[in-house]
Motif scaffolding. Structure first.
Motif, PDB file in Angstrom:
ATOM      1  N   GLY A  54     -18.712   3.045  40.688  1.00 43.68           N
ATOM      2  CA  GLY A  54     -17.533   2.218  40.931  1.00 43.68           C
ATOM      3  C   GLY A  54     -16.272   3.036  40.672  1.00 43.68           C
ATOM      4  O   GLY A  54     -16.336   4.242  40.402  1.00 43.68           O
ATOM      5  N   ALA A  56     -14.261   4.363  38.619  1.00 39.53           N
ATOM      6  CA  ALA A  56     -14.318   4.568  37.170  1.00 39.53           C
ATOM      7  C   ALA A  56     -14.509   6.060  36.884  1.00 39.53           C
ATOM      8  O   ALA A  56     -15.583   6.503  36.490  1.00 39.53           O
ATOM      9  CB  ALA A  56     -15.470   3.744  36.588  1.00 39.53           C
ATOM     10  N   GLU A  57     -13.440   6.831  37.077  1.00 45.59           N
ATOM     11  CA  GLU A  57     -13.572   8.293  37.005  1.00 45.59           C
ATOM     12  C   GLU A  57     -13.878   8.786  35.595  1.00 45.59           C
ATOM     13  O   GLU A  57     -14.615   9.754  35.411  1.00 45.59           O
ATOM     14  CB  GLU A  57     -12.293   8.970  37.518  1.00 45.59           C
ATOM     15  CG  GLU A  57     -12.044   8.810  39.014  1.00 45.59           C
ATOM     16  CD  GLU A  57     -11.447   7.461  39.392  1.00 45.59           C
ATOM     17  OE1 GLU A  57     -11.041   6.709  38.474  1.00 45.59           O
ATOM     18  OE2 GLU A  57     -11.383   7.148  40.595  1.00 45.59           O
ATOM     19  N   GLN A  58     -13.296   8.129  34.592  1.00 47.69           N
ATOM     20  CA  GLN A  58     -13.533   8.600  33.222  1.00 47.69           C
ATOM     21  C   GLN A  58     -14.996   8.402  32.858  1.00 47.69           C
ATOM     22  O   GLN A  58     -15.662   9.287  32.319  1.00 47.69           O
ATOM     23  CB  GLN A  58     -12.638   7.842  32.243  1.00 47.69           C
ATOM     24  CG  GLN A  58     -11.168   7.969  32.572  1.00 47.69           C
ATOM     25  CD  GLN A  58     -10.334   7.032  31.716  1.00 47.69           C
ATOM     26  OE1 GLN A  58     -10.370   7.089  30.492  1.00 47.69           O
ATOM     27  NE2 GLN A  58      -9.583   6.170  32.346  1.00 47.69           N
ATOM     28  N   HIS A  59     -15.505   7.217  33.189  1.00 52.30           N
ATOM     29  CA  HIS A  59     -16.921   6.923  32.953  1.00 52.30           C
ATOM     30  C   HIS A  59     -17.800   7.901  33.725  1.00 52.30           C
ATOM     31  O   HIS A  59     -18.787   8.422  33.191  1.00 52.30           O
ATOM     32  CB  HIS A  59     -17.191   5.475  33.380  1.00 52.30           C
ATOM     33  CG  HIS A  59     -18.634   5.106  33.413  1.00 52.30           C
ATOM     34  ND1 HIS A  59     -19.472   5.245  32.328  1.00 52.30           N
ATOM     35  CD2 HIS A  59     -19.412   4.615  34.423  1.00 52.30           C
ATOM     36  CE1 HIS A  59     -20.699   4.839  32.663  1.00 52.30           C
ATOM     37  NE2 HIS A  59     -20.679   4.473  33.918  1.00 52.30           N
ATOM     38  N   MET A  60     -17.430   8.162  34.964  1.00 47.37           N
ATOM     39  CA  MET A  60     -18.205   9.075  35.818  1.00 47.37           C
ATOM     40  C   MET A  60     -18.425  10.425  35.132  1.00 47.37           C
ATOM     41  O   MET A  60     -19.527  10.981  35.164  1.00 47.37           O
ATOM     42  CB  MET A  60     -17.454   9.266  37.140  1.00 47.37           C
ATOM     43  CG  MET A  60     -17.962  10.376  38.034  1.00 47.37           C
ATOM     44  SD  MET A  60     -16.997  10.505  39.564  1.00 47.37           S
ATOM     45  CE  MET A  60     -15.468  11.223  38.962  1.00 47.37           C
TER      46      MET A  60
ATOM     47  N   SER B  90     -20.577   5.796  27.954  1.00 49.70           N
ATOM     48  CA  SER B  90     -20.803   6.397  29.272  1.00 49.70           C
ATOM     49  C   SER B  90     -21.869   7.480  29.184  1.00 49.70           C
ATOM     50  O   SER B  90     -22.782   7.550  30.017  1.00 49.70           O
ATOM     51  CB  SER B  90     -19.516   7.038  29.794  1.00 49.70           C
ATOM     52  OG  SER B  90     -18.513   6.082  29.959  1.00 49.70           O
ATOM     53  N   GLU B 124     -15.262   0.433  31.894  1.00 52.82           N
ATOM     54  CA  GLU B 124     -15.896   1.127  33.013  1.00 52.82           C
ATOM     55  C   GLU B 124     -17.392   1.294  32.766  1.00 52.82           C
ATOM     56  O   GLU B 124     -18.213   1.138  33.663  1.00 52.82           O
ATOM     57  CB  GLU B 124     -15.271   2.526  33.209  1.00 52.82           C
ATOM     58  CG  GLU B 124     -13.799   2.524  33.588  1.00 52.82           C
ATOM     59  CD  GLU B 124     -13.234   3.929  33.860  1.00 52.82           C
ATOM     60  OE1 GLU B 124     -12.078   4.009  34.301  1.00 52.82           O
ATOM     61  OE2 GLU B 124     -13.933   4.941  33.640  1.00 52.82           O
TER      62      GLU B 124
END
Lengths: 313, 221
Positions: A54, A56-60, B90, B124
């Protein structure tokens, strides 16, 4: 790879999809830009190894670091500019842990010409370069992607930022037959009056300028600095010694980019007069990449002008 | 120090009873201390488990020791370098997914602070985990009621969090974070659930040191 590809993002998708069969632990992660980056070419073939988290770059980024620690070989694909919002995650998790994560930033430079300054990534090389443990690779064209990305995914351990454009990609290095090795700079044209050092599609401008300078009796060496970090100090010193003057050109800010990386080496190894050609400030919208390269002076005319100024010095 | 003392029982239960440490990343259990500022509690447990010598504990944060102010993977038994809040979940999701996709038996435990829930990245991550059927992932939130600038209720209230996590798709549990049998029974129940689980563990900041208990003081003067 035999098919004809003329877009960096298409090349990324196809290379990853091809590598997926050979590299069983390869996983691809994206942040709602699977179609735009062509990461989905891999995802269609290997849905169980494709993760779209989704917007959500930080999570990525931290998620990719977790996958790497558990044993996967993650490649992150997203727009270059928006990956930068996770700079601190890249620094604090991927960099500090030296995670085996490859970050592919697409739509870099002016390649996303229509979307304008919010999308045009002109600071990413600087931001990635300062992260300890991070390598930075800026291929000039599709051929450079095809020769480097498989080596990087299969043989390079540790964090690496791979910067590519969206579609603009004139064919530049087809006729050169160097083999890719991380940390190497490639002298693609020999010359001893001035050296033009470029990374990315503007390597074409460097080659065109060298051709035109030859008509004026000036022999310009051209260096493809696709490996921005680690940087090839020996080759840089060699061209500085043989040419005595250097022009750098980049589709990036003049602060902290290719020019700065070269200057950091040469001011300590063998200082020579230099001129940086790059961007000051933010980008803007236009009808195509060519218009922007000319608008910001990232073209062969600027290189010729700068060369003549340096030679007159 | 107050936020180290609030999670001593949680970390003790996890590291003495649940977390199996082996070298195989797919069969070992992972403990991610996302609230990295509670590092001293983690280091004490690593010493208790024989991973670092007891004598090193007193050298915490000194140049002669590996024991950094926040967890670092160069320390044996530390699974993730933390210290910047909001990134552990994460990371844990990435680990848990790979373990599942490879058919591994390992579980992932992520310990977070309640203040940490302010970080946007937590949103996130928790919304992503909820749809991935990660029944090998358990988050424990050390709810000591304080963040750096003061009480949660004053800086930024988060009383709605259990409800939010539940609505998003997490199986939510509450427990007393200083009551060892209660932590164990809650974890046993959480592990049986076929969904990602989160335990909101009510704790007291500075637990065990009367001058710190329930205050925002960093250390005993």
């Amino acid at each position: 790879m035999t098919m004809t590809i003329n877009s960096p993002r298409e090349a990324i998708g196809l290379v990853l999809a091809e590598l997926g069969s050979e590299v069983q632990d390869l996983v691809v992660i994206t942040a709602d830009v699977g179609r735009a980056t062509r990461a989905y070419t891999f995802g269609r073939k290997f849905p169980e190894r494709y993760f779209n988290v989704g917007i959500a770059e930080q999570h990525m980024i931290s998620f990719a670091a977790g996958l790497a620690s558990a044993g996967a070989i993650p490649v992150v694909c997203a727009f270059s500019t928006f990956i930068m919002r996770a700079w601190e995650q890249i620094r604090n998790t991927i960099g500090r842990m030296s995670s085996n994560v490859k970050i592919v930033g697409t739509h870099a430079g002016f390649s996303d010409y229509a979307d304008g300054s919010s999308h045009q990534s002109l600071e990413d090389i600087a931001l990635m370069r300062v992260i300890h443990n991070m390598s930075v690779v800026v291929p000039a064209d599709v051929k450079d992607i095809l020769r480097s990305l498989p080596v990087i995914v299969k043989d390079v351990k540790g964090p690496l930022y791979f910067r590519v454009g969206r579609d603009y990609s004139p064919s530049i290095t087809d006729d050169y037959d160097y083999e890719y090795r991380l940390g190497k700079a490639y002298i693609v044209e020999e010359g001893d009056d001035i050296a033009i050092i470029a990374a990315g599609p503007v390597l074409l401008e460097a080659l065109e300028a060298a051709r035109d300078l030859k008509r004026l009796g000036i022999k310009a060496a051209v260096v493809n600095l696709m490996n921005v970090k680690p940087i090839d100090e020996r080759t840089l010193e060699k061209v500085a010694r043989s040419c005595g003057r250097i022009i750098t050109i980049e589709e990036h800010s003049v602060l902290g980019g290719i020019g700065a990386a070269v200057a950091e080496v040469l001011t300590q190894k063998y200082p020579v007069p230099m001129k940086f050609i790059g961007v000051t400030g933010y980008g803007r919208s236009a009808k195509n990449v060519r218009e922007l390269l000319d608008f910001y002076g990232l073209n062969s005319q600027s290189i010729i002008k700068a060369s003549l100024e340096l030679i007159k010095l | 120090m107050g936020s180290t003392l609030s999670c001593v029982e949680i970390l003790t239960v996890l590291l003495r009873k649940y977390v199996k440490i082996t070298s195989d990343p797919l069969s070992k259990d992972w403990l991610i201390l996302s609230k990295g500022h509670a590092a001293p509690a983690l280091y004490a447990l690593l010493a208790e488990n024989g991973l670092i010598p007891y004598e090193e504990l007193i050298k915490l944060q000194s140049l002669e020791s590996r024991l950094q102010g926040h967890p670092d993977v160069m320390i044996p038994g530390v699974d993730m370098s933390t210290g910047s809040l909001g990134q552990g979940l994460s990371f844990g999701i990435g680990v848990a997914i790979w373990i599942k996709s490879k058919g591994g038996s390992g579980r992932v435990y992520v310990v977070m602070g309640d203040g940490e829930l302010d970080e946007g990245q937590v949103w996130e991550a928790m919304t992503d985990a909820a749809r991935r059927n990660l029944d090998n992932l358990t988050v424990i939130i050390d709810c000591n009621g304080y963040q750096l600038d003061g009480r949660l209720s004053e800086v930024k209230p988060k009383h709605y969090m259990p409800l939010v996590w539940s609505v998003v798709g997490w199986e939510v549990f509450l427990c007393d974070g200083h009551n060892v049998p209660n932590i164990i029974s809650t974890l046993d129940e959480a592990i049986r659930v076929k969904a990602p689980t989160v335990i909101f563990a009510k704790t007291v900041r500075g637990r065990g040191l009367k001058q710190l208990e329930g205050t925002d003081l960093q250390r005993v003067e």
